[in-house]
Write an enzyme that holds these catalytic residues in place. Structure first.
Site, PDB file in Angstrom:
ATOM      1  N   TYR A 153       0.952  -0.710   0.190  1.00  0.00           N
ATOM      2  CA  TYR A 153      -0.030   0.171  -0.173  1.00  0.00           C
ATOM      3  C   TYR A 153       0.663   1.506  -0.256  1.00  0.00           C
ATOM      4  CZ  TYR A 153      -3.685   3.030   1.682  1.00  0.00           C
ATOM      5  OH  TYR A 153      -4.750   4.522   1.543  1.00  0.00           O
ATOM      6  N   LYS A 157       0.597   3.856  -3.341  1.00  0.00           N
ATOM      7  CA  LYS A 157       0.962   5.520  -2.709  1.00  0.00           C
ATOM      8  C   LYS A 157       1.747   6.825  -2.931  1.00  0.00           C
ATOM      9  CE  LYS A 157      -3.759   5.091  -0.805  1.00  0.00           C
ATOM     10  NZ  LYS A 157      -4.794   5.129  -2.302  1.00  0.00           N
TER      11      LYS A 157
HETATM   12  N1  LIG Z   1      -9.835   5.583   4.787  1.00  0.00           N
HETATM   13  C1  LIG Z   1      -8.460   6.086   5.377  1.00  0.00           C
HETATM   14  O1  LIG Z   1      -8.439   6.219   6.215  1.00  0.00           O
HETATM   15  C2  LIG Z   1      -7.922   6.098   3.706  1.00  0.00           C
HETATM   16  C3  LIG Z   1      -6.442   6.704   4.183  1.00  0.00           C
HETATM   17  C4  LIG Z   1      -5.591   7.271   3.326  1.00  0.00           C
HETATM   18  C5  LIG Z   1      -5.745   7.183   2.010  1.00  0.00           C
HETATM   19  N2  LIG Z   1      -6.653   6.527   1.437  1.00  0.00           N
HETATM   20  C6  LIG Z   1      -7.221   5.866   0.658  1.00  0.00           C
HETATM   21  O2  LIG Z   1      -8.860   6.894   0.071  1.00  0.00           O
HETATM   22  C7  LIG Z   1      -9.539   6.534  -0.699  1.00  0.00           C
HETATM   23  C8  LIG Z   1     -10.526   5.659   0.084  1.00  0.00           C
HETATM   24  O3  LIG Z   1     -10.421   5.130   0.880  1.00  0.00           O
HETATM   25  P1  LIG Z   1     -12.080   4.787   1.695  1.00  0.00           P
HETATM   26  O4  LIG Z   1     -11.883   4.436   2.995  1.00  0.00           O
HETATM   27  O5  LIG Z   1     -12.903   5.737   1.074  1.00  0.00           O
HETATM   28  O6  LIG Z   1     -12.192   3.302   1.287  1.00  0.00           O
HETATM   29  P2  LIG Z   1     -14.026   2.224   1.505  1.00  0.00           P
HETATM   30  O7  LIG Z   1     -14.294   2.818   1.605  1.00  0.00           O
HETATM   31  O8  LIG Z   1     -13.207   0.944   1.349  1.00  0.00           O
HETATM   32  O9  LIG Z   1     -14.338   3.184  -0.470  1.00  0.00           O
HETATM   33  C9  LIG Z   1     -13.060   1.928  -1.861  1.00  0.00           C
HETATM   34  C10 LIG Z   1     -14.233   2.515  -3.021  1.00  0.00           C
HETATM   35  O10 LIG Z   1     -13.329   2.704  -3.548  1.00  0.00           O
HETATM   36  C11 LIG Z   1     -14.269   1.342  -5.030  1.00  0.00           C
HETATM   37  N3  LIG Z   1     -13.366   0.851  -5.162  1.00  0.00           N
HETATM   38  C12 LIG Z   1     -12.625  -0.466  -4.792  1.00  0.00           C
HETATM   39  N4  LIG Z   1     -11.806  -1.495  -5.551  1.00  0.00           N
HETATM   40  C13 LIG Z   1     -12.431  -0.624  -7.183  1.00  0.00           C
HETATM   41  C14 LIG Z   1     -11.848  -1.252  -7.921  1.00  0.00           C
HETATM   42  N5  LIG Z   1     -11.327  -2.525  -8.479  1.00  0.00           N
HETATM   43  N6  LIG Z   1     -11.812  -0.747  -9.037  1.00  0.00           N
HETATM   44  C15 LIG Z   1     -13.334  -0.058  -9.045  1.00  0.00           C
HETATM   45  N7  LIG Z   1     -13.323   0.919  -7.477  1.00  0.00           N
HETATM   46  C16 LIG Z   1     -13.215   0.234  -6.596  1.00  0.00           C
HETATM   47  C17 LIG Z   1     -15.311   1.007  -3.866  1.00  0.00           C
HETATM   48  O11 LIG Z   1     -16.586   0.790  -4.535  1.00  0.00           O
HETATM   49  P3  LIG Z   1     -17.732  -0.354  -4.207  1.00  0.00           P
HETATM   50  O12 LIG Z   1     -18.576  -0.062  -3.424  1.00  0.00           O
HETATM   51  O13 LIG Z   1     -18.199  -0.931  -5.578  1.00  0.00           O
HETATM   52  O14 LIG Z   1     -16.643  -1.845  -3.645  1.00  0.00           O
HETATM   53  C18 LIG Z   1     -15.682   2.036  -3.502  1.00  0.00           C
HETATM   54  O15 LIG Z   1     -16.717   2.661  -3.784  1.00  0.00           O
HETATM   55  C19 LIG Z   1      -8.491   4.997  -0.993  1.00  0.00           C
HETATM   56  O16 LIG Z   1      -7.701   4.976  -2.541  1.00  0.00           O
HETATM   57  C20 LIG Z   1      -8.056   4.947  -0.291  1.00  0.00           C
HETATM   58  O17 LIG Z   1      -6.311   4.015  -0.109  1.00  0.00           O
HETATM   59  C21 LIG Z   1      -8.108   6.313   2.278  1.00  0.00           C
END
Ligand SMILES: NC(=O)c1ccc[n+]([C@@H]2O[C@H](COP(=O)([O-])OP(=O)(O)OC[C@H]3O[C@@H](n4cnc5c(N)ncnc54)[C@H](OP(=O)(O)O)[C@@H]3O)[C@@H](O)[C@H]2O)c1
Length: 241
Positions: A153, A157
């Site tokens: 990861y 990133k």
């Molecule tokens: N949450 C954190 O603490 C955090 C921190 C740093 C960075 N981020 C980054 O922020 C972004 C969003 O994270 P989140 O926490 O909102 O995640 P999340 O709640 O798990 O949501 C993930 C989203 O990505 C979609 N997705 C996953 N795999 C995919 C694929 N192969 N093709 C198309 N769509 C896909 C999912 O669609 P479905 O609903 O259809 O499954 C969902 O809409 C990510 O890049 C993550 O790495 C998050």
């Protein structure tokens, strides 16, 4: 229909959904992408439409170049332009480096990094014709600081950050800005299984972030920050100062 269109990947839930809603509030028509959760995607589309702009959901796997190419071609054919792209879709497959399987390495690199290459290339093609556009890549603070248990990861990133800076240099003369947001711990499905109570001690602002905290930064970089490109904005409550 509004005159401007934003495409947000992984926007059925979490941070991507909040970004889509924030851009809708700024007057953009919105295309959201998702991979499996059709019900959540449809709910998000309805919430966006309630803000008075147009919205549609496209199901495609961002790590699959053929699916991406087909969907972006359909979007460009139908809407004729893409003004903002948020490369947000992402997954985690955590584990210590020495025990990490090839499968977990490849899944995370493909979904979190190669996806930005696959999606951005056809989108930049239309942005170059428009001679304008803004891309925001969803990085992470661990792409800056590293994190034990997240070799795949944090490498993905960090790669996104390199891609952001390179595209900013290549595309600036075409009127296209490229920036990244690096979130800290944000309250979403991705972090729901972590015992986050112990992290708040280390966060100067003493709370986890909410998806809306990230969405505001994305909207700032995509819409307001007209003289900003190649930057990584850490939105983490001060976690990695
Ligand atoms: N949450 C954190 O603490 C955090 C921190 C740093 C960075 N981020 C980054 O922020 C972004 C969003 O994270 P989140 O926490 O909102 O995640 P999340 O709640 O798990 O949501 C993930 C989203 O990505 C979609 N997705 C996953 N795999 C995919 C694929 N192969 N093709 C198309 N769509 C896909 C999912 O669609 P479905 O609903 O259809 O499954 C969902 O809409 C990510 O890049 C993550 O790495 C998050």
């Amino acid at each position: 229909m509004s005159e401007k269109l934003a495409l947000v990947t992984g926007a059925s839930r979490g941070i991507g959904k909040a970004c889509a809603l924030e851009l809708a509030k700024a007057g953009y028509d919105i295309i959201i992408n998702y991979v499996g959760n059709a019900e959540a995607a449809e709910k998000t589309v309805q919430e966006i439409k309630a803000l008075g702009v147009d919205a549609a959901a496209y199901k495609f796997d961002v790590s699959n170049k053929e699916e991406v190419d087909k969907s972006i071609a359909e979007i460009v054919e139908k809407y004729g332009r893409i003004d903002v792209l948020v490369n947000n879709a992402g997954i985690t497959r955590d584990g210590l480096f020495m025990r990490m399987s090839d499968e977990n390495w490849n899944a995370v690199i493909n979904t979190n990094l190669s996806s930005a290459f696959f999606v951005s290339q056809p989108v930049v093609k239309i942005m170059m014709k428009q001679r304008s556009g803004a891309i925001v890549n969803m990085a992470s603070v661990v792409g800056v600081s590293g994190n034990a248990g997240q070799a795949n990861y944090s490498a993905a990133k960090a790669g996104l950050i390199g891609l952001t800076k390179t595209l900013a240099k290549e595309l600036g003369s075409r009127g296209i800005r490229v920036n990244a947001v690096a979130p800290g711990f944000i309250n979403t499905d991705m972090t729901k299984d972590l015992d986050t109570s112990k992290f708040t001690d280390f966060i100067p602002l003493k709370r986890l972030g909410e998806p809306e905290d990230i969405a505001k930064a994305v909207k700032f970089l995509a819409v307001d920050a007209e003289y900003v490109t190649g930057q990584v904005l850490e939105v983490d409550g001060g976690l990695i100062i």
